[in-house]
Write a protein that holds these residues in place. Structure first.
Motif, PDB file in Angstrom:
ATOM      1  N   GLU A  62      -5.498  18.243  -2.056  1.00 49.07           N
ATOM      2  CA  GLU A  62      -4.622  17.841  -0.956  1.00 49.07           C
ATOM      3  C   GLU A  62      -3.678  18.987  -0.621  1.00 49.07           C
ATOM      4  OE1 GLU A  62      -4.314  13.174  -2.480  1.00 49.07           O
ATOM      5  OE2 GLU A  62      -2.804  14.628  -3.063  1.00 49.07           O
ATOM      6  N   GLU A  91       1.562  14.895 -10.400  1.00 51.06           N
ATOM      7  CA  GLU A  91       0.486  14.977  -9.411  1.00 51.06           C
ATOM      8  C   GLU A  91       0.289  16.409  -8.930  1.00 51.06           C
ATOM      9  OE1 GLU A  91       1.230  12.760  -5.782  1.00 51.06           O
ATOM     10  OE2 GLU A  91      -0.524  13.610  -4.822  1.00 51.06           O
ATOM     11  N   ASP A 113       4.738  11.049 -10.002  1.00 53.46           N
ATOM     12  CA  ASP A 113       4.343  11.421  -8.641  1.00 53.46           C
ATOM     13  C   ASP A 113       5.662  11.767  -7.947  1.00 53.46           C
ATOM     14  OD1 ASP A 113       3.678  11.542  -5.993  1.00 53.46           O
ATOM     15  OD2 ASP A 113       2.684   9.592  -5.893  1.00 53.46           O
ATOM     16  N   LEU A 115       6.585  12.931  -5.070  1.00 58.82           N
ATOM     17  CA  LEU A 115       6.816  12.504  -3.686  1.00 58.82           C
ATOM     18  C   LEU A 115       5.593  11.698  -3.258  1.00 58.82           C
ATOM     19  CD1 LEU A 115       7.259  12.900  -0.458  1.00 58.82           C
ATOM     20  CD2 LEU A 115       9.282  13.040  -1.907  1.00 58.82           C
ATOM     21  N   ASP A 116       5.778  10.404  -3.147  1.00 58.54           N
ATOM     22  CA  ASP A 116       4.673   9.524  -2.777  1.00 58.54           C
ATOM     23  C   ASP A 116       4.770   9.172  -1.293  1.00 58.54           C
ATOM     24  OD1 ASP A 116       2.515   7.491  -3.400  1.00 58.54           O
ATOM     25  OD2 ASP A 116       4.079   6.199  -2.586  1.00 58.54           O
ATOM     26  N   GLY A 117       3.622   9.221  -0.636  1.00 58.06           N
ATOM     27  CA  GLY A 117       3.598   8.905   0.794  1.00 58.06           C
ATOM     28  C   GLY A 117       3.835  10.151   1.629  1.00 58.06           C
ATOM     29  N   SER A 118       3.356  11.293   1.113  1.00 58.54           N
ATOM     30  CA  SER A 118       3.656  12.596   1.753  1.00 58.54           C
ATOM     31  C   SER A 118       3.337  12.634   3.243  1.00 58.54           C
ATOM     32  CB  SER A 118       2.861  13.709   1.093  1.00 58.54           C
ATOM     33  OG  SER A 118       3.035  13.682  -0.277  1.00 58.54           O
ATOM     34  N   ASN A 207      -5.612  -0.516   3.915  1.00 57.96           N
ATOM     35  CA  ASN A 207      -5.970   0.385   5.006  1.00 57.96           C
ATOM     36  C   ASN A 207      -7.324  -0.068   5.566  1.00 57.96           C
ATOM     37  OD1 ASN A 207      -6.791   2.408   6.698  1.00 57.96           O
ATOM     38  ND2 ASN A 207      -6.230   4.080   5.314  1.00 57.96           N
ATOM     39  N   SER A 244       2.762   4.576   2.387  1.00 56.54           N
ATOM     40  CA  SER A 244       3.506   5.051   1.214  1.00 56.54           C
ATOM     41  C   SER A 244       3.368   3.916   0.220  1.00 56.54           C
ATOM     42  CB  SER A 244       5.002   5.193   1.495  1.00 56.54           C
ATOM     43  OG  SER A 244       5.300   6.304   2.258  1.00 56.54           O
ATOM     44  N   MET A 245       2.665   4.143  -0.880  1.00 58.32           N
ATOM     45  CA  MET A 245       2.507   3.061  -1.851  1.00 58.32           C
ATOM     46  C   MET A 245       3.872   2.501  -2.251  1.00 58.32           C
ATOM     47  SD  MET A 245       1.014   3.133  -5.669  1.00 58.32           S
ATOM     48  CE  MET A 245       0.186   1.727  -6.373  1.00 58.32           C
ATOM     49  N   PHE A 259      -1.016  -5.816  -2.390  1.00 55.44           N
ATOM     50  CA  PHE A 259      -1.317  -4.434  -1.997  1.00 55.44           C
ATOM     51  C   PHE A 259      -2.693  -4.091  -2.552  1.00 55.44           C
ATOM     52  CE2 PHE A 259      -1.646   0.004  -3.205  1.00 55.44           C
ATOM     53  CZ  PHE A 259      -1.177   0.678  -2.090  1.00 55.44           C
ATOM     54  N   TYR A 261      -5.630  -0.962  -2.734  1.00 59.63           N
ATOM     55  CA  TYR A 261      -6.394   0.249  -2.443  1.00 59.63           C
ATOM     56  C   TYR A 261      -7.609   0.149  -3.340  1.00 59.63           C
ATOM     57  CZ  TYR A 261      -6.816   4.234   0.495  1.00 59.63           C
ATOM     58  OH  TYR A 261      -7.219   5.059   1.495  1.00 59.63           O
ATOM     59  N   ARG A 273      -8.483   5.456  -4.636  1.00 60.70           N
ATOM     60  CA  ARG A 273      -7.668   6.520  -4.034  1.00 60.70           C
ATOM     61  C   ARG A 273      -6.490   6.891  -4.934  1.00 60.70           C
ATOM     62  NH1 ARG A 273      -4.565   9.839  -2.019  1.00 60.70           N
ATOM     63  NH2 ARG A 273      -3.671   9.841   0.059  1.00 60.70           N
ATOM     64  N   LEU A 274      -5.928   5.876  -5.574  1.00 58.39           N
ATOM     65  CA  LEU A 274      -4.651   6.089  -6.266  1.00 58.39           C
ATOM     66  C   LEU A 274      -4.859   6.522  -7.716  1.00 58.39           C
ATOM     67  CD1 LEU A 274      -2.806   3.050  -4.700  1.00 58.39           C
ATOM     68  CD2 LEU A 274      -2.587   5.458  -4.089  1.00 58.39           C
ATOM     69  N   ARG A 275      -3.877   7.211  -8.229  1.00 57.92           N
ATOM     70  CA  ARG A 275      -3.990   7.786  -9.557  1.00 57.92           C
ATOM     71  C   ARG A 275      -3.431   6.822 -10.608  1.00 57.92           C
ATOM     72  NH1 ARG A 275      -3.364  12.118  -5.800  1.00 57.92           N
ATOM     73  NH2 ARG A 275      -1.903  10.598  -4.972  1.00 57.92           N
ATOM     74  N   GLU A 279       0.661   6.539 -10.582  1.00 55.58           N
ATOM     75  CA  GLU A 279       0.847   5.610  -9.456  1.00 55.58           C
ATOM     76  C   GLU A 279       0.555   4.168  -9.921  1.00 55.58           C
ATOM     77  OE1 GLU A 279       0.046   8.358  -5.507  1.00 55.58           O
ATOM     78  OE2 GLU A 279      -1.735   7.672  -6.570  1.00 55.58           O
TER      79      GLU A 279
HETATM   80  P1  AHG Z   1       0.629  10.823  -2.226  1.00 57.91           P
HETATM   81  O1  AHG Z   1       1.441  11.056  -0.992  1.00 57.91           O
HETATM   82  O2  AHG Z   1       1.457  10.882  -3.481  1.00 57.91           O
HETATM   83  O3  AHG Z   1      -0.615  11.676  -2.297  1.00 57.91           O
HETATM   84  O4  AHG Z   1       0.143   9.303  -2.227  1.00 57.91           O
HETATM   85  C1  AHG Z   1      -0.319   8.719  -1.041  1.00 57.91           C
HETATM   86  C2  AHG Z   1      -1.032   7.452  -1.362  1.00 57.91           C
HETATM   87  C3  AHG Z   1      -0.172   6.215  -1.348  1.00 57.91           C
HETATM   88  O5  AHG Z   1       1.179   6.418  -1.286  1.00 57.91           O
HETATM   89  C4  AHG Z   1      -0.618   5.458  -0.121  1.00 57.91           C
HETATM   90  O6  AHG Z   1      -0.654   4.098  -0.374  1.00 57.91           O
HETATM   91  C5  AHG Z   1      -1.975   6.005   0.176  1.00 57.91           C
HETATM   92  O7  AHG Z   1      -2.038   7.268  -0.387  1.00 57.91           O
HETATM   93  C6  AHG Z   1      -2.241   6.075   1.647  1.00 57.91           C
HETATM   94  O8  AHG Z   1      -3.562   6.339   1.837  1.00 57.91           O
HETATM   95  P2  AHG Z   1      -4.219   6.370   3.316  1.00 57.91           P
HETATM   96  O9  AHG Z   1      -3.836   7.701   3.883  1.00 57.91           O
HETATM   97  O10 AHG Z   1      -5.678   6.216   3.035  1.00 57.91           O
HETATM   98  O11 AHG Z   1      -3.641   5.223   4.096  1.00 57.91           O
END
Ligand code: AHG
Ligand code: MN
Ligand code: MN
Length: 353
Positions: A62, A91, A113, A115-118, A207, A244-245, A259, A261, A273-275, A279
């Motif tokens: 990423e 992360e 993590d 910064l989550d929801g970058s 999503n 943003s998780m 929630f 994923y 997707r999530l770690r 996370e």
């Molecule tokens: P991060 O920004 O730490 O990489 O995590 C993003 C994660 C989580 O916060 C969120 O729920 C998910 O990715 C969003 O995924 P999509 O872009 O598929 O919606």
């Protein structure tokens, strides 16, 4: 002034000192200090040079945002020089970092993590930080294997949300508690004691652009929610997705919801997707301590044995009755009991897999 209000420090002393866990209390005060620094940075937005991306990528491939790296630095400095951890993993770093200075080494491992929801940074939508605290081995350097503890071994976990207000939500295994940053004074003040998630809900978060990659049990659940009153659920559902998780899970903690994923077939090398370690596990600990559940659909998240710091996992968490229903749908699908969703329509060669 909040007369009679409990600050984070006082709360931690009260919860942990009597049990001889002052070190853990001190470490959580350090986490709060890093969170305050990140909160101050995020609040500056376009006024400071913190928005946008860097040229670098993290181990997950990423592209790193400036704030990913700045937040990572804030946590690393706090942990490395705070004297309370023996090592840390995040992360944004391929490998764990060992605290080499024996004088400054403590009894814990921190996984986070930063910064989550970058993807929300540049559009001024809530982001967060997530952390998990584990026990470090005594009298020797931590190895990679020492980090790979299941979530049930977490000593403390939590998250910060940088929203309209900054909040820190934590658990040390004795309930889930929320603190709001009083910016003028600089204190985290307890505003949400003993949070309890409603067991039932009419809200889900997923999503839906990934719909064609989902497994049948998730299809079944979401289809039923969308059918609302006209089908088996007999009530209408609402859907929210912030990406943003932390922000999605915070909403669910406050007013109920689920929630997801889940496992999908988008990239077969990734079982979600999530770690797991920074996370899914900490969020599951927080949610379970508030009366909810954290599941992969087929197992309790916190019982998954990690084999890698950056391992991914399917995540379904929130209100207890909804998570149990989704787990049941997975069981029925796996056993072939659910004729509709185990039908050839969902076989390997169908459109839905
Ligand atoms: P991060 O920004 O730490 O990489 O995590 C993003 C994660 C989580 O916060 C969120 O729920 C998910 O990715 C969003 O995924 P999509 O872009 O598929 O919606
Ligand atoms: Mn994240
Ligand atoms: Mn992140």
């Amino acid at each position: 002034m909040h007369l009679g209000r409990t600050t984070l420090s006082k709360f931690l002393i009260q919860q942990l000192q009597a049990e001889g866990k002052s070190d853990l209390a001190a470490l959580l005060v350090d986490v709060a200090a890093a969170v305050k620094a990140i909160s101050a940075m995020t609040a500056k937005g376009g006024l400071a040079d913190i928005l946008g991306s860097l040229e670098t990528q993290n181990i997950q491939g990423e592209t790193q945002k400036k704030l990913d790296v700045l937040s990572d630095q804030a946590f690393i400095n706090t942990f490395k020089y705070g004297g309370l951890v023996a090592g840390l993993a995040s992360e944004e770093n391929d490998d764990p970092i060992t605290v080499n200075d024996l004088e400054k080494r403590g009894p814990f491992l921190a996984v986070f993590d930063p910064l989550d929801g970058s993807s929300n940074i540049d559009v001024n939508v809530s982001v967060g930080s997530i952390f998990s605290i584990l026990e470090a081995p005594k009298d020797r350097d931590p190895t990679l294997a020492d980090y790979l503890q299941p979530g049930t071994k977490q000593l403390a976990a939590g998250y910060a949300i940088y929203g309209p207000s900054t909040m820190l939500v934590i658990t040390v295994g004795k309930g889930t508690h929320g603190f709001t940053l009083d910016r003028e004074v600089g204190n985290f003040v307890m505003t949400h004691a003993n949070i309890q998630i409603p067991v039932d809900t009419s809200e889900f978060a997923i999503n839906t652009s990934n719909e064609r990659f989902w497994e049948p049990p998730i299809h079944r659940y979401v289809t039923e929610c969308k059918a609302g009153k006209t089908d088996i659920r007999a009530r209408d559902f609402n859907m929210r997705w912030i990406a943003s998780m932390v922000a999605d899970v915070h909403r669910i903690l406050m007013r109920g919801g689920v929630f997801m994923y889940p496992k999908d077939t988008k990239d077969l090398s990734k079982p979600g997707r999530l770690r797991l370690m920074y996370e899914a596990n900490p969020m599951s600990f927080v949610i379970e301590q508030a009366g909810g559940l954290g599941s992969t659909g087929r197992a309790r998240v916190m019982e998954v044995q990690p084999d890698n710091i950056h391992q991914r996992v399917p995540v379904i968490l929130g209100s207890r009755n909804e998570v149990e229903r989704i787990e049941k749908y997975h069981r029925e699908f796996d056993s072939g009991e659910d004729s509709k969703y185990s039908s050839p329509l969902f076989s390997d060669r169908s459109l839905y897999r």
